[in-house]
Scaffold this motif. Structure first.
Motif, PDB file in Angstrom:
ATOM      1  N   ASP A  53     -12.444 -38.544 -67.798  1.00 47.53           N
ATOM      2  CA  ASP A  53     -11.114 -38.374 -68.390  1.00 47.53           C
ATOM      3  C   ASP A  53     -10.368 -37.261 -67.659  1.00 47.53           C
ATOM      4  O   ASP A  53     -10.170 -36.178 -68.203  1.00 47.53           O
ATOM      5  CB  ASP A  53     -11.249 -38.049 -69.879  1.00 47.53           C
ATOM      6  CG  ASP A  53      -9.898 -37.893 -70.569  1.00 47.53           C
ATOM      7  OD1 ASP A  53      -8.919 -38.505 -70.100  1.00 47.53           O
ATOM      8  OD2 ASP A  53      -9.824 -37.148 -71.567  1.00 47.53           O
ATOM      9  N   PRO A  54      -9.977 -37.497 -66.403  1.00 48.08           N
ATOM     10  CA  PRO A  54      -9.332 -36.437 -65.614  1.00 48.08           C
ATOM     11  C   PRO A  54      -7.974 -36.043 -66.183  1.00 48.08           C
ATOM     12  O   PRO A  54      -7.238 -36.880 -66.716  1.00 48.08           O
ATOM     13  CB  PRO A  54      -9.192 -37.075 -64.225  1.00 48.08           C
ATOM     14  CG  PRO A  54      -9.205 -38.539 -64.473  1.00 48.08           C
ATOM     15  CD  PRO A  54     -10.096 -38.756 -65.653  1.00 48.08           C
ATOM     16  N   ARG A  55      -7.680 -34.749 -66.066  1.00 50.97           N
ATOM     17  CA  ARG A  55      -6.408 -34.219 -66.555  1.00 50.97           C
ATOM     18  C   ARG A  55      -5.821 -33.279 -65.521  1.00 50.97           C
ATOM     19  O   ARG A  55      -6.546 -32.658 -64.747  1.00 50.97           O
ATOM     20  CB  ARG A  55      -6.603 -33.464 -67.870  1.00 50.97           C
ATOM     21  CG  ARG A  55      -7.160 -34.321 -69.003  1.00 50.97           C
ATOM     22  CD  ARG A  55      -7.357 -33.508 -70.269  1.00 50.97           C
ATOM     23  NE  ARG A  55      -8.023 -34.276 -71.315  1.00 50.97           N
ATOM     24  CZ  ARG A  55      -8.364 -33.781 -72.504  1.00 50.97           C
ATOM     25  NH1 ARG A  55      -8.088 -32.511 -72.791  1.00 50.97           N
ATOM     26  NH2 ARG A  55      -8.974 -34.546 -73.389  1.00 50.97           N
ATOM     27  N   ARG A  74      -2.060 -34.958 -61.012  1.00 47.50           N
ATOM     28  CA  ARG A  74      -1.579 -36.093 -61.809  1.00 47.50           C
ATOM     29  C   ARG A  74      -2.730 -37.063 -61.999  1.00 47.50           C
ATOM     30  O   ARG A  74      -3.514 -37.303 -61.091  1.00 47.50           O
ATOM     31  CB  ARG A  74      -0.426 -36.800 -61.090  1.00 47.50           C
ATOM     32  CG  ARG A  74       0.201 -37.942 -61.876  1.00 47.50           C
ATOM     33  CD  ARG A  74       1.254 -38.668 -61.034  1.00 47.50           C
ATOM     34  NE  ARG A  74       0.666 -39.207 -59.805  1.00 47.50           N
ATOM     35  CZ  ARG A  74       0.004 -40.371 -59.758  1.00 47.50           C
ATOM     36  NH1 ARG A  74      -0.171 -41.096 -60.851  1.00 47.50           N
ATOM     37  NH2 ARG A  74      -0.495 -40.788 -58.605  1.00 47.50           N
ATOM     38  N   ALA A  75      -2.822 -37.614 -63.184  1.00 49.84           N
ATOM     39  CA  ALA A  75      -3.832 -38.639 -63.465  1.00 49.84           C
ATOM     40  C   ALA A  75      -3.224 -39.685 -64.385  1.00 49.84           C
ATOM     41  O   ALA A  75      -2.584 -39.350 -65.381  1.00 49.84           O
ATOM     42  CB  ALA A  75      -5.064 -38.015 -64.119  1.00 49.84           C
ATOM     43  N   ASP A  76      -3.406 -40.954 -64.026  1.00 51.22           N
ATOM     44  CA  ASP A  76      -2.951 -42.030 -64.903  1.00 51.22           C
ATOM     45  C   ASP A  76      -4.133 -42.963 -65.168  1.00 51.22           C
ATOM     46  O   ASP A  76      -5.282 -42.608 -64.909  1.00 51.22           O
ATOM     47  CB  ASP A  76      -1.742 -42.772 -64.310  1.00 51.22           C
ATOM     48  CG  ASP A  76      -2.018 -43.350 -62.922  1.00 51.22           C
ATOM     49  OD1 ASP A  76      -3.186 -43.719 -62.651  1.00 51.22           O
ATOM     50  OD2 ASP A  76      -1.081 -43.453 -62.114  1.00 51.22           O
ATOM     51  N   SER A  77      -3.859 -44.143 -65.651  1.00 54.17           N
ATOM     52  CA  SER A  77      -4.944 -45.041 -66.051  1.00 54.17           C
ATOM     53  C   SER A  77      -5.753 -45.574 -64.871  1.00 54.17           C
ATOM     54  O   SER A  77      -6.861 -46.069 -65.060  1.00 54.17           O
ATOM     55  CB  SER A  77      -4.376 -46.218 -66.853  1.00 54.17           C
ATOM     56  OG  SER A  77      -3.440 -46.950 -66.065  1.00 54.17           O
ATOM     57  N   ARG A  78      -5.210 -45.451 -63.657  1.00 54.83           N
ATOM     58  CA  ARG A  78      -5.911 -46.021 -62.496  1.00 54.83           C
ATOM     59  C   ARG A  78      -6.225 -45.002 -61.405  1.00 54.83           C
ATOM     60  O   ARG A  78      -7.228 -45.144 -60.711  1.00 54.83           O
ATOM     61  CB  ARG A  78      -5.078 -47.156 -61.894  1.00 54.83           C
ATOM     62  CG  ARG A  78      -4.926 -48.377 -62.796  1.00 54.83           C
ATOM     63  CD  ARG A  78      -4.234 -49.504 -62.065  1.00 54.83           C
ATOM     64  NE  ARG A  78      -2.895 -49.107 -61.610  1.00 54.83           N
ATOM     65  CZ  ARG A  78      -2.125 -49.840 -60.807  1.00 54.83           C
ATOM     66  NH1 ARG A  78      -2.564 -50.990 -60.352  1.00 54.83           N
ATOM     67  NH2 ARG A  78      -0.925 -49.407 -60.455  1.00 54.83           N
ATOM     68  N   THR A  79      -5.367 -44.007 -61.204  1.00 51.54           N
ATOM     69  CA  THR A  79      -5.522 -43.116 -60.059  1.00 51.54           C
ATOM     70  C   THR A  79      -5.526 -41.645 -60.474  1.00 51.54           C
ATOM     71  O   THR A  79      -5.053 -41.280 -61.560  1.00 51.54           O
ATOM     72  CB  THR A  79      -4.398 -43.338 -59.029  1.00 51.54           C
ATOM     73  OG1 THR A  79      -3.136 -43.058 -59.651  1.00 51.54           O
ATOM     74  CG2 THR A  79      -4.414 -44.769 -58.523  1.00 51.54           C
ATOM     75  N   LEU A 112      -4.139 -35.863 -51.906  1.00 51.09           N
ATOM     76  CA  LEU A 112      -4.983 -37.051 -51.778  1.00 51.09           C
ATOM     77  C   LEU A 112      -4.957 -37.809 -53.094  1.00 51.09           C
ATOM     78  O   LEU A 112      -4.877 -37.209 -54.169  1.00 51.09           O
ATOM     79  CB  LEU A 112      -6.423 -36.665 -51.441  1.00 51.09           C
ATOM     80  CG  LEU A 112      -6.672 -35.916 -50.124  1.00 51.09           C
ATOM     81  CD1 LEU A 112      -8.147 -35.553 -50.009  1.00 51.09           C
ATOM     82  CD2 LEU A 112      -6.240 -36.773 -48.940  1.00 51.09           C
ATOM     83  N   THR A 113      -5.037 -39.139 -53.007  1.00 49.02           N
ATOM     84  CA  THR A 113      -5.054 -39.970 -54.208  1.00 49.02           C
ATOM     85  C   THR A 113      -6.317 -40.815 -54.208  1.00 49.02           C
ATOM     86  O   THR A 113      -6.635 -41.482 -53.221  1.00 49.02           O
ATOM     87  CB  THR A 113      -3.816 -40.883 -54.279  1.00 49.02           C
ATOM     88  OG1 THR A 113      -2.633 -40.078 -54.297  1.00 49.02           O
ATOM     89  CG2 THR A 113      -3.849 -41.729 -55.550  1.00 49.02           C
ATOM     90  N   PHE A 114      -7.053 -40.749 -55.327  1.00 46.01           N
ATOM     91  CA  PHE A 114      -8.289 -41.508 -55.490  1.00 46.01           C
ATOM     92  C   PHE A 114      -8.156 -42.414 -56.708  1.00 46.01           C
ATOM     93  O   PHE A 114      -7.396 -42.118 -57.638  1.00 46.01           O
ATOM     94  CB  PHE A 114      -9.483 -40.570 -55.735  1.00 46.01           C
ATOM     95  CG  PHE A 114      -9.771 -39.611 -54.615  1.00 46.01           C
ATOM     96  CD1 PHE A 114     -10.606 -39.968 -53.574  1.00 46.01           C
ATOM     97  CD2 PHE A 114      -9.206 -38.347 -54.608  1.00 46.01           C
ATOM     98  CE1 PHE A 114     -10.893 -39.082 -52.549  1.00 46.01           C
ATOM     99  CE2 PHE A 114      -9.484 -37.446 -53.593  1.00 46.01           C
ATOM    100  CZ  PHE A 114     -10.323 -37.818 -52.560  1.00 46.01           C
TER     101      PHE A 114
END
Length: 223
Positions: free
Chosen positions: A130-132, A161-166, A202-204
């Motif tokens: 649950d990244p924040r 930033r964290a959303d439902s996918r990235t 970077l985006t994961f």
């Protein structure tokens, strides 16, 4: 925090740990092989504070180090630099002697050590799932690169930033050859400053973040 019990009884157990660095004193002027300068050095002690219920506290993993104040390179302190009395006094009394608050504290702490390690891992897994924004990933950046400068390049990545996918993270401008130096930056608040990070992000995917932790690329998570 862990919760155990059934319909008739519920027991809450709270434990955790944090990495800290305490300033011991001025270590004088020395030559730094990293920046090739004669610089002022400071003596620190890196250590871990473990706790139960935030009251029973004790320290583990005391590691005296010397830090170049010009380039922040960290060196292990040699025997000639190590004063156990001064190093011990540098650690706050509450961190060193919190276990004395409870009756039978020593026995309780010894029994709690393996549970504390399990708890640390469980908490990290919860944070990764649950990244924040603001989460810190203590990472060996070398494992993210196809051709790294060194096998160990430790730094703190911060979630922006964290959303439902990235999950989008910013990366540090510099890296260290050891994880303790990163943990010291976290403990003294350097990782809270925007200047600590490079402009590139970077985006994961969320699955990638979980795999980075499972593979040991991300070694600790701080929130």
């Amino acid at each position: 925090m862990a919760r155990f019990g059934n319909e008739g009884a519920v027991m809450f157990i709270s434990w955790g740990s944090s990495h800290k660095a305490a300033y011991v004193g001025d270590a004088g002027v020395r030559h730094c092989s990293a920046c090739d300068e004669d610089s002022t050095f400071a003596h620190f002690v890196d250590y871990t504070v473990r706790h139960q219920y935030w009251v029973f506290r004790w320290t583990t993993g005391r590691n005296p180090v010397l830090v170049c104040e010009n380039c922040n390179t960290t060196y292990s302190a040699g025997a000639e630099d190590f004063d156990s009395a001064e190093t011990g006094k540098a650690i706050p009394l509450w961190d060193r002697r919190g276990w004395m608050v409870g009756v039978g504290g020593i026995a309780a702490l010894i029994a709690a050590l393996p549970f504390a390690r399990v708890a640390d891992t469980a908490i990290d897994k919860l944070f990764v799932a649950d990244p924040r924004a603001g989460d810190l990933y203590e990472t060996n950046l070398a494992k993210l690169m196809p051709d790294p400068d060194a096998p160990r390049m430790y730094g703190a990545m911060r979630v922006v930033r964290a959303d439902s996918r990235t999950v989008e993270v910013e990366i540090p401008k510099a890296y260290y050859g050891d994880l303790l130096s990163v943990q010291r930056d976290v403990s003294v608040g350097k990782t809270d400053d925007a200047s600590y990070y490079a402009p590139e992000h970077l985006t994961f995917s969320r699955d990638s973040i979980r795999k980075l932790y499972a593979d040991g690329v991300v070694e600790n998570v701080r929130r």
